[in-house]
Design an enzyme around this catalytic site. Structure first.
Site, PDB file in Angstrom:
ATOM      1  N   CYS A 199      26.196  30.961  40.515  1.00 27.51           N
ATOM      2  CA  CYS A 199      24.834  31.081  41.028  1.00 27.51           C
ATOM      3  C   CYS A 199      24.596  30.062  42.129  1.00 27.51           C
ATOM      4  O   CYS A 199      25.178  28.983  42.126  1.00 27.51           O
ATOM      5  CB  CYS A 199      23.842  30.798  39.915  1.00 27.51           C
ATOM      6  SG  CYS A 199      24.105  31.811  38.471  1.00 27.51           S
TER       7      CYS A 199
ATOM      8  N   ARG B 211      28.187  33.199  46.462  1.00 35.65           N
ATOM      9  CA  ARG B 211      28.386  32.503  45.188  1.00 35.65           C
ATOM     10  C   ARG B 211      27.974  33.350  43.992  1.00 35.65           C
ATOM     11  O   ARG B 211      28.287  33.026  42.844  1.00 35.65           O
ATOM     12  CB  ARG B 211      27.563  31.208  45.182  1.00 35.65           C
ATOM     13  CG  ARG B 211      28.072  30.153  46.133  1.00 35.65           C
ATOM     14  CD  ARG B 211      27.143  28.973  46.128  1.00 35.65           C
ATOM     15  NE  ARG B 211      27.139  28.283  44.859  1.00 35.65           N
ATOM     16  CZ  ARG B 211      27.906  27.234  44.572  1.00 35.65           C
ATOM     17  NH1 ARG B 211      28.722  26.764  45.476  1.00 35.65           N
ATOM     18  NH2 ARG B 211      27.839  26.663  43.401  1.00 35.65           N
TER      19      ARG B 211
ATOM     20  N   TRP C 160      24.890  35.073  39.367  1.00 35.45           N
ATOM     21  CA  TRP C 160      26.153  35.643  38.897  1.00 35.45           C
ATOM     22  C   TRP C 160      26.041  35.551  37.378  1.00 35.45           C
ATOM     23  O   TRP C 160      26.128  34.463  36.813  1.00 35.45           O
ATOM     24  CB  TRP C 160      27.322  34.814  39.421  1.00 35.45           C
ATOM     25  CG  TRP C 160      28.666  35.378  39.117  1.00 35.45           C
ATOM     26  CD1 TRP C 160      29.348  36.326  39.826  1.00 35.45           C
ATOM     27  CD2 TRP C 160      29.527  35.027  38.022  1.00 35.45           C
ATOM     28  NE1 TRP C 160      30.565  36.582  39.247  1.00 35.45           N
ATOM     29  CE2 TRP C 160      30.703  35.800  38.140  1.00 35.45           C
ATOM     30  CE3 TRP C 160      29.424  34.138  36.945  1.00 35.45           C
ATOM     31  CZ2 TRP C 160      31.742  35.713  37.235  1.00 35.45           C
ATOM     32  CZ3 TRP C 160      30.479  34.060  36.050  1.00 35.45           C
ATOM     33  CH2 TRP C 160      31.627  34.836  36.197  1.00 35.45           C
TER      34      TRP C 160
ATOM     35  N   ASN D 284      22.117  26.705  37.580  1.00 27.12           N
ATOM     36  CA  ASN D 284      23.519  27.092  37.744  1.00 27.12           C
ATOM     37  C   ASN D 284      24.303  26.387  36.640  1.00 27.12           C
ATOM     38  O   ASN D 284      24.126  25.190  36.443  1.00 27.12           O
ATOM     39  CB  ASN D 284      24.016  26.648  39.123  1.00 27.12           C
ATOM     40  CG  ASN D 284      25.496  26.902  39.314  1.00 27.12           C
ATOM     41  OD1 ASN D 284      26.040  27.854  38.761  1.00 27.12           O
ATOM     42  ND2 ASN D 284      26.154  26.063  40.092  1.00 27.12           N
ATOM     43  N   GLY D 285      25.159  27.124  35.947  1.00 27.34           N
ATOM     44  CA  GLY D 285      25.942  26.506  34.869  1.00 27.34           C
ATOM     45  C   GLY D 285      25.575  27.141  33.541  1.00 27.34           C
ATOM     46  O   GLY D 285      25.028  28.241  33.501  1.00 27.34           O
TER      47      GLY D 285
ATOM     48  N   GLU E 279      50.081  36.814  44.543  1.00 27.41           N
ATOM     49  CA  GLU E 279      48.893  36.627  45.376  1.00 27.41           C
ATOM     50  C   GLU E 279      48.494  37.957  46.033  1.00 27.41           C
ATOM     51  O   GLU E 279      47.309  38.302  46.084  1.00 27.41           O
ATOM     52  CB  GLU E 279      49.173  35.536  46.424  1.00 27.41           C
ATOM     53  CG  GLU E 279      48.109  35.341  47.483  1.00 27.41           C
ATOM     54  CD  GLU E 279      46.734  34.949  46.943  1.00 27.41           C
ATOM     55  OE1 GLU E 279      46.625  34.643  45.747  1.00 27.41           O
ATOM     56  OE2 GLU E 279      45.766  34.979  47.725  1.00 27.41           O
TER      57      GLU E 279
ATOM     58  N   LYS F 138      44.926  39.932  45.539  1.00 24.82           N
ATOM     59  CA  LYS F 138      44.042  40.374  46.636  1.00 24.82           C
ATOM     60  C   LYS F 138      43.697  41.851  46.446  1.00 24.82           C
ATOM     61  O   LYS F 138      42.547  42.257  46.603  1.00 24.82           O
ATOM     62  CB  LYS F 138      44.709  40.220  48.013  1.00 24.82           C
ATOM     63  CG  LYS F 138      44.910  38.838  48.568  1.00 24.82           C
ATOM     64  CD  LYS F 138      43.664  38.093  48.914  1.00 24.82           C
ATOM     65  CE  LYS F 138      43.117  37.369  47.740  1.00 24.82           C
ATOM     66  NZ  LYS F 138      43.455  36.014  47.492  1.00 24.82           N
TER      67      LYS F 138
ATOM     68  N   GLU G 105      41.300  42.372  43.514  1.00 22.40           N
ATOM     69  CA  GLU G 105      39.956  41.833  43.752  1.00 22.40           C
ATOM     70  C   GLU G 105      39.106  42.704  44.650  1.00 22.40           C
ATOM     71  O   GLU G 105      37.940  42.940  44.356  1.00 22.40           O
ATOM     72  CB  GLU G 105      40.072  40.472  44.463  1.00 22.40           C
ATOM     73  CG  GLU G 105      40.304  39.306  43.590  1.00 22.40           C
ATOM     74  CD  GLU G 105      40.340  38.037  44.428  1.00 22.40           C
ATOM     75  OE1 GLU G 105      41.158  37.953  45.366  1.00 22.40           O
ATOM     76  OE2 GLU G 105      39.540  37.143  44.165  1.00 22.40           O
TER      77      GLU G 105
ATOM     78  N   HIS H 228      63.306  44.888  33.057  1.00 22.61           N
ATOM     79  CA  HIS H 228      63.016  44.416  31.695  1.00 22.61           C
ATOM     80  C   HIS H 228      61.693  44.962  31.176  1.00 22.61           C
ATOM     81  O   HIS H 228      61.063  44.342  30.323  1.00 22.61           O
ATOM     82  CB  HIS H 228      63.006  42.878  31.672  1.00 22.61           C
ATOM     83  CG  HIS H 228      64.334  42.281  32.002  1.00 22.61           C
ATOM     84  ND1 HIS H 228      65.446  42.448  31.209  1.00 22.61           N
ATOM     85  CD2 HIS H 228      64.740  41.546  33.070  1.00 22.61           C
ATOM     86  CE1 HIS H 228      66.475  41.834  31.761  1.00 22.61           C
ATOM     87  NE2 HIS H 228      66.072  41.279  32.901  1.00 22.61           N
TER      88      HIS H 228
ATOM     89  N   LYS I 130      32.587  33.388  44.558  1.00 19.10           N
ATOM     90  CA  LYS I 130      33.534  32.556  45.302  1.00 19.10           C
ATOM     91  C   LYS I 130      33.925  31.293  44.538  1.00 19.10           C
ATOM     92  O   LYS I 130      35.077  30.902  44.524  1.00 19.10           O
ATOM     93  CB  LYS I 130      32.895  32.193  46.646  1.00 19.10           C
ATOM     94  CG  LYS I 130      33.780  31.379  47.556  1.00 19.10           C
ATOM     95  CD  LYS I 130      34.860  32.239  48.155  1.00 19.10           C
ATOM     96  CE  LYS I 130      35.816  31.463  49.034  1.00 19.10           C
ATOM     97  NZ  LYS I 130      37.092  32.193  49.166  1.00 19.10           N
TER      98      LYS I 130
HETATM   99  C1  F6R Z   1      41.204  34.754  44.801  1.00 22.00           C
HETATM  100  C2  F6R Z   1      40.173  33.777  44.574  1.00 22.00           C
HETATM  101  C3  F6R Z   1      40.101  33.098  43.255  1.00 22.00           C
HETATM  102  C4  F6R Z   1      40.142  31.586  43.494  1.00 22.00           C
HETATM  103  C5  F6R Z   1      39.946  30.824  42.160  1.00 22.00           C
HETATM  104  C6  F6R Z   1      40.038  29.326  42.360  1.00 22.00           C
HETATM  105  O1  F6R Z   1      41.062  35.397  46.028  1.00 22.00           O
HETATM  106  O2  F6R Z   1      39.398  33.508  45.450  1.00 22.00           O
HETATM  107  O3  F6R Z   1      41.134  33.488  42.423  1.00 22.00           O
HETATM  108  O4  F6R Z   1      41.362  31.279  44.064  1.00 22.00           O
HETATM  109  O5  F6R Z   1      38.707  31.140  41.618  1.00 22.00           O
HETATM  110  O6  F6R Z   1      39.084  28.863  43.258  1.00 22.00           O
HETATM  111  P1  F6R Z   1      39.229  27.434  43.923  1.00 22.00           P
HETATM  112  O7  F6R Z   1      40.456  27.467  44.756  1.00 22.00           O
HETATM  113  O8  F6R Z   1      37.979  27.270  44.729  1.00 22.00           O
HETATM  114  O9  F6R Z   1      39.331  26.439  42.797  1.00 22.00           O
END
Ligand code: F6R
Length: 587
Positions: A2, A27, A74, A100-101, A464, A468, A471, A487, A582
């Site tokens: 949030c 966020r 969020w 937030n939290g 990775e 992507k 997500e 396997h 994010k």
């Molecule tokens: C993937 C992504 C998330 C962040 C994860 C950690 O695209 O954005 O998986 O990598 O939430 O976030 P940070 O790096 O900010 O600790």
């Protein structure tokens, strides 16, 4: 997570609050709301959806009043409904709160407030206990400062909140979640993120843990939770964190992917000192633990390959959320290298506090040098890639990886000697012609499953790439080490299956040929990401030929592009994928 905001000004605050909420929407974006104090009371407008849509409907920005609070949500506690959207008011409508939290003991608090104080709750959030506790304590002491101190005594968990009082005071409270006070001659703004600062504010105070600020009649005072006046430092926010726009790009995700030819050249280059310090600490420690979450965890895996190969350093990668289950193995004279774009992820902060208890030296790599993680570290290095707004990490990933190469190079006394201009040129080449990837996205947009395989250091890149795709396209994607196909995963292969093979011409090439044959024998389709063609590929995504050890830095670009164009083909806004945020500041 949030975003929370509070603004006290000589002018109407609602237009600025709504503008800042829009900037901070990345966020959390399931619902939004504001509360504005006018002459006689507090007006609340809140609803489900993104900022612009809710504002078009409810005209939040048209409310008048010089003090207000705002929130984008969020959801953690309670479904996405208008009732659960913030701000939340106390029963007497005299105090509004955005939060937030998580309030961990909200169930007990709620039961007590219902039973002993006759409070009627209107939402199913944990937040609503806060304005009611504030109101009950204020009624007793008639003192806002005392009411805050009494309320925080009752709350358990990691949280930050901003409270607006009908009497005009604005209060910001920080306990493990970020909270920043922005200061200009006209405005005092509380925000969970510097991105929320209006253009006229560049001076900020980062509240420390267990501090609160009271803003009244354009003055601010900061206290600790015991009520003692707290010391603070005023800092200046870099220009590129203010007024962040998409420029000519359709989405932040696109902009950030296309910025990489530039960002890769300056990764970690804010100053040479930070890099040297990190290298010294790693060199002097017997064991290095590297930790992170999501994309940043993939970087931790890459660190293991790079540091052990080029620096012969003992390295272990641990997912930040798993640290508490592995902490007993942290040996003396260890370093814990924490990787995070935001520097605010709850899991990473927890893993660092576990590492500290085990006497590990805490180093970090982050995008914001003012984040909680930076403050928890003895040394940290900044990514220097500018703000990343797209929920999917893109440019931060390549900057993190470039810094790992720089550390590895220093650890092996310059054995790598990388010219990052070559990498940047390779990026420019791949990004200047994306038509083949766009065609691929069109033709595979209906698939439901996708595998991405890679071997050795290309395995975390496969993970990775799969992350992507998951997500921002909602296609189920799995990153697998090539050798593991036989396997188990081969059981899933048939003519409807697509497998992306990360296949640069290096020491993994020959082994990958076996994987490609195994896939083809099951009639599945192969998308080869390689500098070399192969008749077995159904689609060939060509990458430039480059020095062998640099392929990990460049092969991620087509994977980011495949995800981005697939998202567009599937009608998904890549900047706001569902259920994600994010910066994940809850556990
Ligand atoms: C993937 C992504 C998330 C962040 C994860 C950690 O695209 O954005 O998986 O990598 O939430 O976030 P940070 O790096 O900010 O600790």
């Amino acid at each position: 997570m949030c975003s929370i905001l509070g603004l006290s000004s000589y002018h109407d605050v609602a237009p600025t609050l709504v503008k800042s909420l829009k900037k901070m929407e990345y966020r959390g974006y399931d619902s939004v709301g504001v509360a504005i104090k006018n002459e006689s009371d507090i007006s609340v407008r809140k609803g489900i959806g993104k900022v612009n849509a809710v504002n078009d409907n409810l005209h939040m920005s048209e409310l008048s009043g010089h003090t207000g609070i705002g929130h984008t949500r969020w959801a953690t506690h309670g479904k996405v409904t208008a009732e659960n959207a913030h701000p939340h008011m106390c029963n007497t409508d005299s105090i509004g709160v955005v939060h937030n939290g998580i309030i961990e003991n909200y169930v007990e608090l709620r039961q007590d407030l219902e039973k002993n104080h006759g409070i009627i709750f209107k939402s199913s959030t944990d937040t609503e206990v806060i304005p009611n506790l504030l109101q009950i304590h204020l009624e007793k002491s008639h003192d806002v400062k005392r009411a805050i101190m009494d309320t925080v005594q009752k709350l358990k968990g990691h949280y930050a909140f901003v409270a607006l009082f009908k009497t005009g005071e604005l209060v910001g409270v920080r306990n493990h979640e970020p909270l920043i006070l922005g200061i200009s001659s006209n405005d005092l703004l509380l925000t969970s993120d510097v991105v929320g600062l209006p253009e006229n504010i560049s001076s900020v105070i980062y509240l420390e843990n267990n501090q609160f600020v009271i803003i009244d009649k354009h003055k601010h005072e900061i206290f600790d939770f015991d009520g003692e006046v707290a010391q603070f430092v005023v800092k200046t926010i870099p220009k590129n964190y203010q007024n962040i726009t998409k420029g000519s790009y359709a989405y932040f995700t696109e902009k950030e992917i296309f910025e990489q030819p530039k960002t890769i050249l300056v990764a970690g280059e804010e100053n040479d000192y930070d890099l040297k310090k990190i290298v010294e600490f790693i060199r002097d420690s017997d064991y290095v633990y590297v930790t992170g979450s999501g994309t940043s965890y993939h970087i931790a895996v890459i660190a293991k390959y790079l540091f052990s190969r080029f620096a012969e350093k003992k390295v272990e990668h641990v997912m930040a959320s798993e640290m508490k289950y592995s902490s007993r193995y942290i040996i003396p004279n260890s370093t814990l290298f924490a990787i995070s774009q935001s520097g605010e992820s709850a899991d990473i902060l927890e893993s660092v506090s576990i590492g500290k208890k085990k006497n590990a030296k805490i180093l970090s790599m982050i995008n914001s040098k003012n984040s909680a993680l930076a403050r928890d570290s003895i040394s940290s290095i900044g990514l220097n890639c500018g703000p990343e707004i797209g929920v999917a990490a893109t440019k931060s990933f390549t900057s993190q990886m470039a810094i790992l190469y720089k550390i590895a190079d220093k650890l092996c006394d310059g054995c790598l000697a990388i010219d990052f201009k070559i990498v940047s040129d390779a990026y420019t080449k791949m990004l200047s012609n994306t038509s083949k990837i766009q065609e691929l996205a069109k033709s595979i947009k209906h698939i439901e499953n996708l595998f991405v395989i890679g071997r050795g250091i290309h395995y975390p890149i496969a993970k990775e790439g799969a992350l992507k795709i998951k997500e921002i396209t909602y296609i189920h994607a799995e990153g697998i080490a090539g050798g593991e196909l036989k396997h188990g995963p081969l059981a899933l292969m048939d003519s409807s299956t697509y497998v992306i093979v990360i296949n640069p011409d290096d020491d993994s090439y020959v082994d990958n040929a076996s994987s490609v044959n195994e896939i083809k024998s099951r009639d599945a389709k192969v998308i080869g990401i390689s500098n070399k063609p192969d008749p077995n590929y159904d689609y060939w995504i060509q990458i430039p030929t480059i020095r062998e050890d640099l392929y990990p830095l460049i092969e991620i670009i087509p994977l980011q592009l495949i995800s981005y164009y697939l998202a567009l083909e599937r009608g998904i806004d890549p900047d706001y994928p569902k259920n994600l945020a994010k910066s994940v500041t809850v556990k």
